[in-house]
Design an enzyme around this catalytic site. Structure first.
Site, mmCIF file in Angstrom:
data_model
loop_
_atom_site.group_PDB
_atom_site.id
_atom_site.type_symbol
_atom_site.label_atom_id
_atom_site.label_comp_id
_atom_site.label_asym_id
_atom_site.label_seq_id
_atom_site.Cartn_x
_atom_site.Cartn_y
_atom_site.Cartn_z
ATOM 1 C CE1 TYR A 25 -7.325 -28.028 -13.539
ATOM 2 C CE2 TYR A 25 -5.931 -26.248 -14.240
ATOM 3 C CZ TYR A 25 -6.321 -27.380 -14.730
ATOM 4 O OH TYR A 25 -6.506 -27.633 -16.166
ATOM 5 C CG ASP A 83 0.065 -27.354 -22.015
ATOM 6 O OD1 ASP A 83 0.147 -28.550 -21.753
ATOM 7 O OD2 ASP A 83 -0.776 -26.666 -21.844
ATOM 8 C CG ASP A 98 -4.581 -30.472 -17.645
ATOM 9 O OD1 ASP A 98 -5.393 -31.213 -18.651
ATOM 10 O OD2 ASP A 98 -4.080 -29.385 -18.488
ATOM 11 C CG ASP A 124 -2.394 -32.985 -21.225
ATOM 12 O OD1 ASP A 124 -2.709 -31.662 -20.689
ATOM 13 O OD2 ASP A 124 -1.238 -33.009 -21.164
ATOM 14 C CG HIS A 130 -9.766 -31.038 -17.029
ATOM 15 N ND1 HIS A 130 -9.190 -30.850 -18.198
ATOM 16 C CD2 HIS A 130 -9.235 -30.338 -16.127
ATOM 17 C CE1 HIS A 130 -8.082 -29.901 -18.218
ATOM 18 N NE2 HIS A 130 -8.209 -29.599 -16.758
ATOM 19 C CD GLU A 156 -6.575 -31.243 -23.644
ATOM 20 O OE1 GLU A 156 -5.967 -30.849 -24.460
ATOM 21 O OE2 GLU A 156 -6.431 -30.774 -22.385
ATOM 22 C CB CYS A 215 -1.482 -23.786 -24.702
ATOM 23 S SG CYS A 215 -2.254 -22.401 -23.599
ATOM 24 N NE ARG A 232 -8.714 -27.747 -22.525
ATOM 25 C CZ ARG A 232 -7.551 -27.345 -22.638
ATOM 26 N NH1 ARG A 232 -6.923 -27.353 -21.291
ATOM 27 N NH2 ARG A 232 -7.015 -26.734 -23.427
ATOM 28 C CD GLU A 247 -8.892 -23.358 -22.302
ATOM 29 O OE1 GLU A 247 -9.525 -22.490 -21.621
ATOM 30 O OE2 GLU A 247 -7.902 -23.644 -21.866
ATOM 31 C CG ASN A 295 -8.252 -21.695 -18.087
ATOM 32 O OD1 ASN A 295 -7.655 -21.138 -16.880
ATOM 33 N ND2 ASN A 295 -7.648 -22.226 -19.038
#
Length: 303
Positions: free
Chosen positions: A48, A62, A89, A91, A116, A118, A126, A161, A191, A213
């Site tokens: 990952y 982040d 990721d 975002d 992914h 989101e 985060c 996500r 998440e 996660n």
């Protein structure tokens, strides 16, 4: 030597097969391409690449400050270092639907097995912090549809996500997950789930694979791989764990150096020169090109 022995498509097919296998897929987070060699050697199913890790490596929080160019570069470096599938990721897709489409193609070109996207608003934060917000379902669905329509390799995994659980609760999260799966998402990353029962509810809500996660110091309890598999989770990530382990060791080492003027006491816990050379396959490079300087560890104080 040099890079992965498997093509991106081979790794994408392996990722899809793993998600369909009925055995939970374990993807530790790599904070450097070299770490992928250890992840592969220790028998994990994939790697990952966390957005938090990529931001933190640059000394940034982040909160969506990294760019697509930076993420695509690190994704390419990471994917080329391992035969395992890499999930990255992406975002929010670095913008809205058209940006998500471009992001998909850039990361596909980087050789990853999946990505992914989101449903947070920009700028994101985060997923285990309070105060985040999510876009409406229509916008979230458009991002995923754009990503799915943009991929050229049908084996590339497009995962959605959702951060709705931490904003509107579990019922809203399962409804959002259904909409995202309906938009073509190959898998769902829900998440900040609060319990095994919540993971089970997400499993019951959608027909596609789901991801858990297991990040330390967050809102989710650190369930075991077996506990997650028992409630139907198909994949688990440990996104920042190796970075935290490494940074903890670095801080302790620097404290020792500052206090004692030497790192002699730290040597037993260090990776040896021989082990590092083994991981980077130094001997294979020397065998390939006799112009590459060979090495002899016999005169080193320790391997």
């Amino acid at each position: 030597m040099l890079s992965s022995t498997r093509t991106p498509n081979e790794k994408r097919k392996a990722f899809r097969a793993g998600l369909a296998s009925g055995t939970i897929q374990r993807f530790p987070g790599a904070f450097t391409p070299l770490a992928t060699r250890l992840i592969q050697e220790k028998g994990f199913e994939g790697v990952y690449l966390s957005g938090a890790v990529m931001a933190n490596e640059l000394g940034l929080p982040d909160i969506g400050l990294t760019t697509l160019t930076e993420v695509a570069l690190r994704a390419a470096q990471t994917a080329s270092a391992t035969d395992l599938p890499v999930l990255v990721d992406a975002d929010t897709g670095f913008g809205e639907p058209m940006n998500a489409a471009r992001t998909t193609q850039a990361l596909e070109d980087a050789g990853v097995a999946g990505l992914h996207i989101e449903d947070q608003v920009n700028p994101k934060r985060c997923g285990h912090l309070d105060g985040k917000d999510v876009v409406d379902t229509t916008t979230a669905v458009r991002r995923i549809r754009a990503a799915v329509s943009a991929r050229r390799d049908p084996d590339l995994v497009i995962m959605a996500r959702t951060d709705v659980r931490g904003v509107e609760g579990l019922t809203a999260a399962t409804e959002r997950a259904k909409a995202l799966a309906g938009a073509g998402a190959d898998a769902i990353f829900a998440e900040a789930m609060g319990s095994l029962e919540e993971f089970a509810a997400m499993r019951a809500a959608v027909d596609v694979p789901i991801l858990a996660n297991m990040t330390e110091f967050g809102k989710s309890e650190l369930f075991t791989v077996q506990q997650l598999q028992d409630v139907g989770v198909d994949m688990v990530i440990f996104p920042v764990s190796l970075l935290r382990i490494a940074m903890g060791a670095i801080e302790r080492g620097l404290d020792d150096l500052a206090a004692n003027g030497s790192l002699r006491a730290q040597v037993p816990s260090m990776q040896t020169r021989a082990r590092l050379y083994e991981l980077v396959d130094y001997a294979a490079y020397a065998a390939f090109d006799d112009g590459v300087a060979t090495f002899d560890l016999a005169n080193n104080r320790a391997d």
